[in-house]
Design a protein around this motif. Sequence first.
Motif, mmCIF file in Angstrom:
data_model
loop_
_atom_site.group_PDB
_atom_site.id
_atom_site.type_symbol
_atom_site.label_atom_id
_atom_site.label_comp_id
_atom_site.label_asym_id
_atom_site.label_seq_id
_atom_site.Cartn_x
_atom_site.Cartn_y
_atom_site.Cartn_z
ATOM 1 N N THR A 87 -6.249 9.616 1.860
ATOM 2 C CA THR A 87 -7.673 9.520 1.528
ATOM 3 C C THR A 87 -7.927 8.561 0.373
ATOM 4 O O THR A 87 -9.082 8.277 0.048
ATOM 5 C CB THR A 87 -8.270 10.909 1.217
ATOM 6 O OG1 THR A 87 -7.479 11.562 0.218
ATOM 7 C CG2 THR A 87 -8.336 11.769 2.473
ATOM 8 N N ALA A 88 -6.889 8.039 -0.243
ATOM 9 C CA ALA A 88 -7.008 6.938 -1.211
ATOM 10 C C ALA A 88 -6.762 5.592 -0.530
ATOM 11 O O ALA A 88 -6.606 4.568 -1.207
ATOM 12 C CB ALA A 88 -6.026 7.135 -2.355
ATOM 13 N N ASN A 89 -6.702 5.610 0.803
ATOM 14 C CA ASN A 89 -6.466 4.397 1.596
ATOM 15 C C ASN A 89 -5.120 3.766 1.287
ATOM 16 O O ASN A 89 -4.977 2.548 1.201
ATOM 17 C CB ASN A 89 -7.594 3.380 1.379
ATOM 18 C CG ASN A 89 -7.580 2.281 2.435
ATOM 19 O OD1 ASN A 89 -7.181 2.516 3.580
ATOM 20 N ND2 ASN A 89 -8.012 1.088 2.060
ATOM 21 N N GLN A 117 -4.943 10.660 -7.626
ATOM 22 C CA GLN A 117 -5.450 9.834 -6.533
ATOM 23 C C GLN A 117 -6.103 8.558 -7.074
ATOM 24 O O GLN A 117 -5.873 7.459 -6.554
ATOM 25 C CB GLN A 117 -6.446 10.642 -5.707
ATOM 26 C CG GLN A 117 -6.820 10.002 -4.387
ATOM 27 C CD GLN A 117 -7.746 10.891 -3.585
ATOM 28 O OE1 GLN A 117 -8.653 11.500 -4.131
ATOM 29 N NE2 GLN A 117 -7.521 10.960 -2.290
ATOM 30 N N MET A 118 -6.890 8.674 -8.132
ATOM 31 C CA MET A 118 -7.495 7.498 -8.759
ATOM 32 C C MET A 118 -6.430 6.547 -9.305
ATOM 33 O O MET A 118 -6.579 5.325 -9.260
ATOM 34 C CB MET A 118 -8.415 7.930 -9.901
ATOM 35 C CG MET A 118 -9.695 8.606 -9.459
ATOM 36 S SD MET A 118 -10.781 7.479 -8.560
ATOM 37 C CE MET A 118 -11.183 6.304 -9.846
ATOM 38 N N ALA A 119 -5.323 7.123 -9.813
ATOM 39 C CA ALA A 119 -4.261 6.310 -10.417
ATOM 40 C C ALA A 119 -3.629 5.346 -9.413
ATOM 41 O O ALA A 119 -3.014 4.357 -9.808
ATOM 42 C CB ALA A 119 -3.182 7.216 -11.016
ATOM 43 N N LEU A 120 -3.796 5.622 -8.124
ATOM 44 C CA LEU A 120 -3.225 4.742 -7.102
ATOM 45 C C LEU A 120 -3.913 3.385 -7.063
ATOM 46 O O LEU A 120 -3.373 2.447 -6.483
ATOM 47 C CB LEU A 120 -3.287 5.426 -5.726
ATOM 48 C CG LEU A 120 -2.572 6.782 -5.634
ATOM 49 C CD1 LEU A 120 -2.626 7.335 -4.224
ATOM 50 C CD2 LEU A 120 -1.130 6.692 -6.127
ATOM 51 N N THR A 121 -5.102 3.261 -7.682
ATOM 52 C CA THR A 121 -5.738 1.948 -7.832
ATOM 53 C C THR A 121 -5.594 1.430 -9.266
ATOM 54 O O THR A 121 -6.177 0.404 -9.606
ATOM 55 C CB THR A 121 -7.231 1.991 -7.438
ATOM 56 O OG1 THR A 121 -7.883 2.976 -8.235
ATOM 57 C CG2 THR A 121 -7.401 2.334 -5.978
ATOM 58 N N LYS A 173 0.815 -1.221 0.000
ATOM 59 C CA LYS A 173 0.000 0.000 0.000
ATOM 60 C C LYS A 173 0.849 1.272 0.000
ATOM 61 O O LYS A 173 0.307 2.382 0.060
ATOM 62 C CB LYS A 173 -0.946 0.003 1.211
ATOM 63 C CG LYS A 173 -2.139 -0.928 1.065
ATOM 64 C CD LYS A 173 -3.091 -0.787 2.245
ATOM 65 C CE LYS A 173 -4.405 -1.506 1.990
ATOM 66 N NZ LYS A 173 -5.289 -0.799 1.061
ATOM 67 N N ASN A 174 2.163 1.112 -0.072
ATOM 68 C CA ASN A 174 3.034 2.286 -0.024
ATOM 69 C C ASN A 174 2.908 3.131 -1.283
ATOM 70 O O ASN A 174 2.911 2.613 -2.394
ATOM 71 C CB ASN A 174 4.494 1.867 0.139
ATOM 72 C CG ASN A 174 4.790 1.320 1.520
ATOM 73 O OD1 ASN A 174 3.982 1.453 2.440
ATOM 74 N ND2 ASN A 174 5.943 0.704 1.679
ATOM 75 N N VAL A 175 2.820 4.449 -1.085
ATOM 76 C CA VAL A 175 2.853 5.409 -2.191
ATOM 77 C C VAL A 175 3.925 6.441 -1.850
ATOM 78 O O VAL A 175 3.901 7.051 -0.780
ATOM 79 C CB VAL A 175 1.495 6.096 -2.394
ATOM 80 C CG1 VAL A 175 1.604 7.182 -3.467
ATOM 81 C CG2 VAL A 175 0.437 5.067 -2.799
ATOM 82 N N TYR A 176 4.835 6.654 -2.771
ATOM 83 C CA TYR A 176 6.034 7.433 -2.513
ATOM 84 C C TYR A 176 5.937 8.853 -3.057
ATOM 85 O O TYR A 176 5.300 9.097 -4.077
ATOM 86 C CB TYR A 176 7.252 6.730 -3.135
ATOM 87 C CG TYR A 176 7.518 5.371 -2.519
ATOM 88 C CD1 TYR A 176 8.441 5.227 -1.481
ATOM 89 C CD2 TYR A 176 6.826 4.234 -2.939
ATOM 90 C CE1 TYR A 176 8.680 3.994 -0.897
ATOM 91 C CE2 TYR A 176 7.059 2.993 -2.364
ATOM 92 C CZ TYR A 176 7.978 2.879 -1.344
ATOM 93 O OH TYR A 176 8.204 1.659 -0.759
ATOM 94 N N PHE A 177 6.576 9.780 -2.356
ATOM 95 C CA PHE A 177 6.707 11.153 -2.843
ATOM 96 C C PHE A 177 8.005 11.738 -2.309
ATOM 97 O O PHE A 177 8.625 11.195 -1.385
ATOM 98 C CB PHE A 177 5.510 12.019 -2.422
ATOM 99 C CG PHE A 177 5.464 12.337 -0.949
ATOM 100 C CD1 PHE A 177 6.025 13.508 -0.457
ATOM 101 C CD2 PHE A 177 4.846 11.476 -0.048
ATOM 102 C CE1 PHE A 177 5.990 13.812 0.907
ATOM 103 C CE2 PHE A 177 4.805 11.761 1.314
ATOM 104 C CZ PHE A 177 5.378 12.936 1.793
ATOM 105 N N ILE A 178 8.427 12.835 -2.918
ATOM 106 C CA ILE A 178 9.680 13.489 -2.537
ATOM 107 C C ILE A 178 9.451 14.989 -2.425
ATOM 108 O O ILE A 178 8.580 15.545 -3.092
ATOM 109 C CB ILE A 178 10.785 13.181 -3.580
ATOM 110 C CG1 ILE A 178 12.161 13.657 -3.086
ATOM 111 C CG2 ILE A 178 10.457 13.779 -4.941
ATOM 112 C CD1 ILE A 178 13.321 13.155 -3.936
ATOM 113 N N GLN A 179 10.227 15.636 -1.582
ATOM 114 C CA GLN A 179 10.229 17.094 -1.533
ATOM 115 C C GLN A 179 11.370 17.571 -2.434
ATOM 116 O O GLN A 179 12.540 17.389 -2.116
ATOM 117 C CB GLN A 179 10.391 17.587 -0.097
ATOM 118 C CG GLN A 179 9.214 17.142 0.773
ATOM 119 C CD GLN A 179 9.021 18.050 1.966
ATOM 120 O OE1 GLN A 179 8.771 19.238 1.841
ATOM 121 N NE2 GLN A 179 9.152 17.477 3.148
#
Length: 364
Positions: free
Chosen positions: A346-348, A304-308, A54-60
């Motif tokens: 909020t995309a779980n 957000q939808m793309a995460l599924t 369920k991990n979703v990654y981001f960077i600053q």
Amino acid sequence: MDILTQDKTLHAIAEKVKNHERLTIEDGLYLYETEDLLTVAQLANYVNNEKNGKNVYFIQNMYINPTNVCEANCSFCGFKRKPGEEGAYTMNAEQLLHYVQERWNDNIREFHIVGGHNNEVPFDYYLDTIRTLKKHYPHVTIKAYTGAEIEFFSRLAGISMEDVLKELIKAGLDTMPGGGAEILTERYREKMSPEKASTDQWLEAHQIAHSLGLKTHATMLYGLIETKEERLIHMDRVRRLQDETNGFMVFIPLAVQPKSINASLKRRTSAFDDLRTIAISRLILDNFQHIKAYWINIGVQLTQMALTFGSSDIHGTLVEERISHAVGALTSQGITRDELIYLIKTANRVPVERDTFYNVIKTY
């Protein structure tokens, strides 16, 4: 994984996915043609969950475009300027540092640097850009210069691409972005970006970078004149190089932006095409760990939808993105860490702040 479909071809593709068999270009074409988009999403989500949970990654990170002067005439670009044209600029070291200082915060971990193919300045200018930033921000990763820029530097300096990359690494280059790929077929490149690196040259630049120890990124700019088959040929070509080098960290499908922010809806890629392309990228690119949903181009809600639909990365904070916005991107030019975290939660999914190389900084 239970696939509820009466479509025999789609069911056969699902069996290949379940058994970790590589999909073909023909499989990919069927995934583009089927009306059953939700089954395509289910398959991509299954693969992504196997790879990343369920991990979703981001960077600053911070975008920097040191110059917009460019010798090339790419049909899709609204960023470039010719020497002396109104709006043309080339930052010197002082202007570069001023630009960064005005936008700086202590959480930034990466400078993402791309610009025009400016032949009004020598190769040393591009080396000095990296040296200046490394000197003043030694702890920040330098992600700079696309495969197309590497080929341009080779012509500009009269040295091989390998020597270009060795000089850049010596100056402080840590990784390369994935831009300049557009669509990796010669039919497309001859029509859309004839002055830029060929398919083979772009791939060679990354192959050399990987051989020198750099991990890099790969993109695909879709939504113009390319066929669905050309998109899949593009994916297959980066997949083949990944088989050889394992040097790519992430694949980034980029929805093309129209040249005017007032462009009508029909001149933008559709939400269906964006989500389907992300999902198909996840299914075709079995040897890539991550597929990125680029919120700058498709917007935060579709991201957000793309995460599924198979995406495990939503890029970063950017601070001030210019290139997509020069051709009509409707999104903001930057986003806060809190907004990214909210979007993911909020995309779980589980928000994971990372560095450039997907090392975990913090899980939220």
